[in-house]
Design a protein around this motif. Sequence first.
Motif, short mmCIF file in Angstrom:
data_model
loop_
_atom_site.label_atom_id
_atom_site.label_comp_id
_atom_site.label_asym_id
_atom_site.label_seq_id
_atom_site.Cartn_x
_atom_site.Cartn_y
_atom_site.Cartn_z
N ARG A 1 0.83 -1.21 0.00
CA ARG A 1 0.00 0.00 0.00
C ARG A 1 0.86 1.26 0.00
O ARG A 1 0.58 2.22 -0.72
N SER A 2 1.95 1.24 0.79
CA SER A 2 2.84 2.40 0.84
C SER A 2 3.51 2.62 -0.51
O SER A 2 3.67 3.76 -0.95
N LYS A 3 3.89 1.53 -1.16
CA LYS A 3 4.52 1.64 -2.47
C LYS A 3 3.56 2.25 -3.49
O LYS A 3 3.94 3.13 -4.26
N MET A 4 2.32 1.80 -3.46
CA MET A 4 1.33 2.34 -4.39
C MET A 4 1.13 3.84 -4.16
O MET A 4 1.02 4.61 -5.11
N GLU A 5 1.09 4.25 -2.89
CA GLU A 5 0.94 5.67 -2.56
C GLU A 5 2.16 6.46 -3.03
O GLU A 5 2.03 7.54 -3.61
N LEU A 6 3.35 5.91 -2.81
CA LEU A 6 4.57 6.58 -3.25
C LEU A 6 4.61 6.70 -4.77
O LEU A 6 4.94 7.76 -5.31
N MET A 7 4.25 5.64 -5.47
CA MET A 7 4.24 5.68 -6.94
C MET A 7 3.22 6.69 -7.45
O MET A 7 3.47 7.39 -8.43
N ARG A 8 2.10 6.80 -6.75
CA ARG A 8 1.08 7.78 -7.15
C ARG A 8 1.62 9.20 -6.97
O ARG A 8 1.48 10.05 -7.84
N ARG A 9 2.28 9.44 -5.83
CA ARG A 9 2.84 10.77 -5.56
C ARG A 9 3.92 11.13 -6.57
O ARG A 9 4.03 12.27 -6.99
N LEU A 10 4.73 10.15 -6.95
CA LEU A 10 5.81 10.40 -7.89
C LEU A 10 5.32 10.45 -9.33
O LEU A 10 6.06 10.89 -10.22
N GLY A 11 4.10 9.99 -9.56
CA GLY A 11 3.59 9.94 -10.92
C GLY A 11 4.26 8.87 -11.76
O GLY A 11 4.37 9.00 -12.96
N ARG A 12 4.75 7.82 -11.12
CA ARG A 12 5.47 6.74 -11.80
C ARG A 12 4.90 5.38 -11.45
O ARG A 12 5.54 4.59 -10.76
N PRO A 13 3.70 5.05 -11.89
CA PRO A 13 3.12 3.76 -11.53
C PRO A 13 3.77 2.57 -12.24
O PRO A 13 3.47 1.43 -11.93
N ASP A 14 4.69 2.82 -13.18
CA ASP A 14 5.25 1.75 -13.98
C ASP A 14 6.56 1.18 -13.43
O ASP A 14 7.17 0.32 -14.03
#
Length: 102
Positions: free
Chosen positions: A50-63
């Motif tokens: 969950r933390s990773k998904m939130e971090l990826m969302r904040r960074l704009g890098r879901p890939d």
Amino acid sequence: MDGRRDPRLLEVAIKLGASLILSLGMSVLAARWLVPMLDPSHAAKEKAKRSKMELMRRLGRPDIKTNEHEDLIAQEAINPENIDVCFDDIGGLEEEKRRLKE
């Protein structure tokens, strides 16, 4: 035999097939429920995910592809924009603050 099939044989085959499918389905459901309960780090892995998904969302890098160890490390990452403390809030240690600013 005159070429006719026994209707009881078809009934037994249908019951056997149905019980096999039902048993397989129940085994899959039990395994999906039981495996996470047997994993002692399951809760930490889910939190890291969950933390990773939130971090990826904040960074704009879901890939970005990471493994579970990188996920645990990413869980501890802090967004610098969320830090509301500045060097002026820290008393003393002037020499260390000066070196950090360099």
